[in-house]
Design an enzyme around this catalytic site. Sequence first.
Site, PDB file in Angstrom:
ATOM      1  N   GLU A 152      -6.152  25.995  73.962  1.00  0.00           N
ATOM      2  CA  GLU A 152      -5.562  27.757  73.766  1.00  0.00           C
ATOM      3  C   GLU A 152      -6.121  28.079  72.816  1.00  0.00           C
ATOM      4  O   GLU A 152      -6.190  27.054  71.928  1.00  0.00           O
ATOM      5  CB  GLU A 152      -4.446  27.474  74.095  1.00  0.00           C
ATOM      6  CG  GLU A 152      -4.088  29.363  73.746  1.00  0.00           C
ATOM      7  CD  GLU A 152      -2.749  29.599  73.091  1.00  0.00           C
ATOM      8  OE1 GLU A 152      -2.185  30.979  72.772  1.00  0.00           O
ATOM      9  OE2 GLU A 152      -1.556  28.450  72.971  1.00  0.00           O
ATOM     10  N   ASP A 169      -6.305  25.935  65.817  1.00  0.00           N
ATOM     11  CA  ASP A 169      -5.555  27.110  65.115  1.00  0.00           C
ATOM     12  C   ASP A 169      -5.807  26.509  64.029  1.00  0.00           C
ATOM     13  O   ASP A 169      -6.329  25.254  64.043  1.00  0.00           O
ATOM     14  CB  ASP A 169      -4.708  27.507  65.518  1.00  0.00           C
ATOM     15  CG  ASP A 169      -4.023  30.164  65.397  1.00  0.00           C
ATOM     16  OD1 ASP A 169      -4.486  29.441  63.499  1.00  0.00           O
ATOM     17  OD2 ASP A 169      -3.655  29.913  65.434  1.00  0.00           O
ATOM     18  N   ASP A 171      -7.197  37.967  67.375  1.00  0.00           N
ATOM     19  CA  ASP A 171      -8.127  39.073  66.356  1.00  0.00           C
ATOM     20  C   ASP A 171      -9.441  40.032  67.479  1.00  0.00           C
ATOM     21  O   ASP A 171     -10.325  39.450  67.765  1.00  0.00           O
ATOM     22  CB  ASP A 171      -8.432  39.154  65.384  1.00  0.00           C
ATOM     23  CG  ASP A 171      -8.488  40.008  64.636  1.00  0.00           C
ATOM     24  OD1 ASP A 171      -9.419  40.912  64.983  1.00  0.00           O
ATOM     25  OD2 ASP A 171      -9.184  39.701  63.526  1.00  0.00           O
ATOM     26  N   LYS A 215     -13.705  46.194  63.084  1.00  0.00           N
ATOM     27  CA  LYS A 215     -14.514  46.402  61.985  1.00  0.00           C
ATOM     28  C   LYS A 215     -15.569  46.732  62.369  1.00  0.00           C
ATOM     29  O   LYS A 215     -16.384  46.043  63.158  1.00  0.00           O
ATOM     30  CB  LYS A 215     -13.969  46.021  60.409  1.00  0.00           C
ATOM     31  CG  LYS A 215     -13.317  46.413  59.805  1.00  0.00           C
ATOM     32  CD  LYS A 215     -12.863  44.908  58.591  1.00  0.00           C
ATOM     33  CE  LYS A 215     -11.556  45.389  58.248  1.00  0.00           C
ATOM     34  NZ  LYS A 215     -11.308  44.570  57.098  1.00  0.00           N
ATOM     35  N   ASP A 267      -3.864  42.606  74.155  1.00  0.00           N
ATOM     36  CA  ASP A 267      -3.608  43.642  73.967  1.00  0.00           C
ATOM     37  C   ASP A 267      -4.199  44.595  73.876  1.00  0.00           C
ATOM     38  O   ASP A 267      -3.886  45.944  73.648  1.00  0.00           O
ATOM     39  CB  ASP A 267      -2.110  44.285  72.817  1.00  0.00           C
ATOM     40  CG  ASP A 267      -2.415  43.567  72.202  1.00  0.00           C
ATOM     41  OD1 ASP A 267      -2.765  42.406  71.397  1.00  0.00           O
ATOM     42  OD2 ASP A 267      -2.401  44.792  70.843  1.00  0.00           O
TER      43      ASP A 267
END
Length: 244
Positions: free
Chosen positions: A51, A76, A125, A129, A161
């Site tokens: 993950e 992470d 994320d 931008k 999402d």
Amino acid sequence: MGKDKLKRFQENETFACMVQPLFEEVFNRDYRLKGKWREDFFKNDRPIVLELGCGRGEYTIGLARLYPDRNFIGVDIKGARMWRGGRTATDEGMENVGFLRTRIEFIESFFAEGEVDEIWITFADPQLKKNRAGKRLTSSLFLNRYARFLKPDGTIHLKTDSRHLHRYTRWILQENGLREELCSEDVYAERDRMPPEVVTLQTTYENRFLAEGKPITYLRFSLEGKERFDEGVFPEDETGNFED
């Protein structure tokens, strides 16, 4: 640094499931576990699932509970967040869970050719931008990295999402001749055709997005044995249409 964060960093050092290499151990070189995760870390020959951007490790833990016959590694860079997953895995004695604290840009230093069976990308994320597309975890830059260690028929799952990231990833697949194996614009509206791990596991962030009325999207695909992917310019990025 707050006392709670410092305490979590200290506890991370005690978790057998937590791997925290130094920068000099992975920058432009292979880490000692590369090609040896099954043998040296998990002590079994079961499939390995990553993950990427695991945050608190909630999805990693949830998947490991659902599928005890597979090995799961949450990746992470934020150790204070990963502490939660490490704490849970340690308290429950979960032997099929590991956490790797590193930048995902270094992921090739950790896994050998064909060593990984699946990749999950959950609520990453979307990098909205302008000129940030290359930072997206489903960009061609990252797909090229994954192709070096994911099995040729290995699966990639994107749950997000972000409608922009979802559409962007579908575009990347189309541009590179890859097919969608399963796609949904709203997994809870299409619950009956979704795999159980897509609709039964929910992270803190997901619950927040659902409370805000955001639909959760899902996309499953394979790299189909390809080794090289091209980026191009996503039309929505070009026009600055960053509706999410």
